[in-house]
Design an enzyme around this catalytic site. Sequence first.
Site, mmCIF file in Angstrom:
data_model
loop_
_atom_site.group_PDB
_atom_site.id
_atom_site.type_symbol
_atom_site.label_atom_id
_atom_site.label_comp_id
_atom_site.label_asym_id
_atom_site.label_seq_id
_atom_site.Cartn_x
_atom_site.Cartn_y
_atom_site.Cartn_z
ATOM 1 N N ILE A 46 55.192 29.933 -14.947
ATOM 2 C CA ILE A 46 54.184 31.004 -15.085
ATOM 3 C C ILE A 46 54.503 32.103 -14.063
ATOM 4 C CG2 ILE A 46 51.728 31.559 -14.819
ATOM 5 C CD1 ILE A 46 52.328 29.835 -17.309
ATOM 6 N N HIS A 127 35.516 28.205 -13.472
ATOM 7 C CA HIS A 127 34.334 29.069 -13.485
ATOM 8 C C HIS A 127 34.750 30.493 -13.156
ATOM 9 C CE1 HIS A 127 33.238 29.758 -9.164
ATOM 10 N NE2 HIS A 127 33.789 28.575 -8.936
ATOM 11 N N ASP A 139 37.709 32.076 -5.049
ATOM 12 C CA ASP A 139 36.632 31.288 -5.689
ATOM 13 C C ASP A 139 35.855 32.169 -6.655
ATOM 14 O OD1 ASP A 139 34.698 29.449 -6.337
ATOM 15 O OD2 ASP A 139 33.609 29.646 -4.455
ATOM 16 N N GLU A 173 28.470 28.730 -12.462
ATOM 17 C CA GLU A 173 28.856 27.528 -11.699
ATOM 18 C C GLU A 173 28.194 27.544 -10.335
ATOM 19 O OE1 GLU A 173 31.271 25.108 -8.791
ATOM 20 O OE2 GLU A 173 30.802 27.247 -8.757
ATOM 21 N N GLU A 174 28.146 28.741 -9.755
ATOM 22 C CA GLU A 174 27.633 28.870 -8.387
ATOM 23 C C GLU A 174 26.126 28.626 -8.309
ATOM 24 O OE1 GLU A 174 29.596 28.831 -6.021
ATOM 25 O OE2 GLU A 174 31.444 29.933 -6.447
ATOM 26 N N HIS A 289 32.969 31.941 -0.076
ATOM 27 C CA HIS A 289 31.612 32.451 -0.345
ATOM 28 C C HIS A 289 31.255 33.655 0.536
ATOM 29 C CE1 HIS A 289 29.930 28.793 -2.772
ATOM 30 N NE2 HIS A 289 31.013 29.332 -3.297
ATOM 31 N N ASP A 304 51.111 30.332 -7.108
ATOM 32 C CA ASP A 304 52.271 30.152 -7.988
ATOM 33 C C ASP A 304 52.467 28.676 -8.346
ATOM 34 O OD1 ASP A 304 54.576 30.650 -9.416
ATOM 35 O OD2 ASP A 304 55.807 31.103 -7.656
ATOM 36 N N ASP A 308 51.895 27.047 -12.126
ATOM 37 C CA ASP A 308 52.968 26.321 -12.817
ATOM 38 C C ASP A 308 52.549 24.885 -13.130
ATOM 39 O OD1 ASP A 308 54.497 28.623 -12.653
ATOM 40 O OD2 ASP A 308 55.622 27.960 -10.880
#
Length: 319
Positions: A46, A127, A139, A173-174, A289, A304, A308
């Site tokens: 990727i 998420h 995040d 999600e949070e 956060h 990376d 992958d």
Amino acid sequence: MAPHMKLSVPGRATATAVVAAVSLLVGGSMAGAAPAGPALAAAPDIPVANVKAHLTQLQSIATANGGNRAHGRPGYRASLDYMKGKLDAAGFTTRIQQFTASGRVGYNLIADWPGGDTGQVVMAGSHLDSVSSGPGINDNGSGSAAVLETALAVSRANLQPTKHLRFAWWGAEELGLVGSRHYVNSLATGDRSRISGYLNFDMIGSPNPGYFVYDDDPAIEKTFQAYFTGLGVPTEIETEGDGRSDHAPFKSAGVPVGGLFTGASRAKTAAQVTKWGGTAGLAFDRCYHSSCDTTTNINDTALDRNSDAIAYAVWELSE
Ligand code: TRP
Ligand code: CA
Ligand code: ZN
């Protein structure tokens, strides 16, 4: 052309082209060198630059929308529309699933890759919402962008796996795994049991990274471990927050789960620095956060390797 590649003959191909294609196929099969088993192409590398380009877009979306991409805020919907546009253009069948959380409308994005046995569905998800205090690039722009780029790689390869592939980006999600729980609860019992595995990616580019693999379904865990062993990168079992991300509702419903994580607010130990480099006594992600979870809050090597690894697992587990 590799002997295992499927030939697509355009509708308006000349007879000569068709004959040439058929003889190529015959030539390939008569060579006898190909193994008898399935001969799916190896997972691609990727391009991390592509993953980073998605992160740049998510950062711009946050900047243009009050500095975040949180549930119920315009930056969330803009993030979802960005993902959906890329997936639609690549040939996915997408759908937006709505729900309500804390009095605001939230959305999951589900993208199915046409084909494969829908009685055996392999899912990968992340998420897409941030906290309201920042743009949420590690995040969880990191997982969201890597899953997107893996899906786009499936399209580029025109992968035709035995199993059916489905990618998902969860809302809220949070707020407590709201979107993923809504999705799992919305599945008919039969559909739940048709999911062979759910792979979760939440924080995979932490700036002071560790390489953590969820200790859950053994086959999924082994697949990720095999990838990192091949790279010569040691892994550890994820212990910072069992059940703290979107795999939890799947696991509760009896779906085999797994995933990757590069660490949040916990500090990296000296022993972990010996393994992975980085800074001892510093959090894996000191901007967890916070408003500083921007595009500078990413370790490119971790992003990376994990991108992958996602592609490797998607290819391996769906064949
Ligand atoms: N899910 C948490 C969040 O988004 C992050 C997190 C903490 C996490 N511990 C984890 C994710 C362990 C996966 C695994 O804020
Ligand atoms: Ca790569
Ligand atoms: Zn997260």
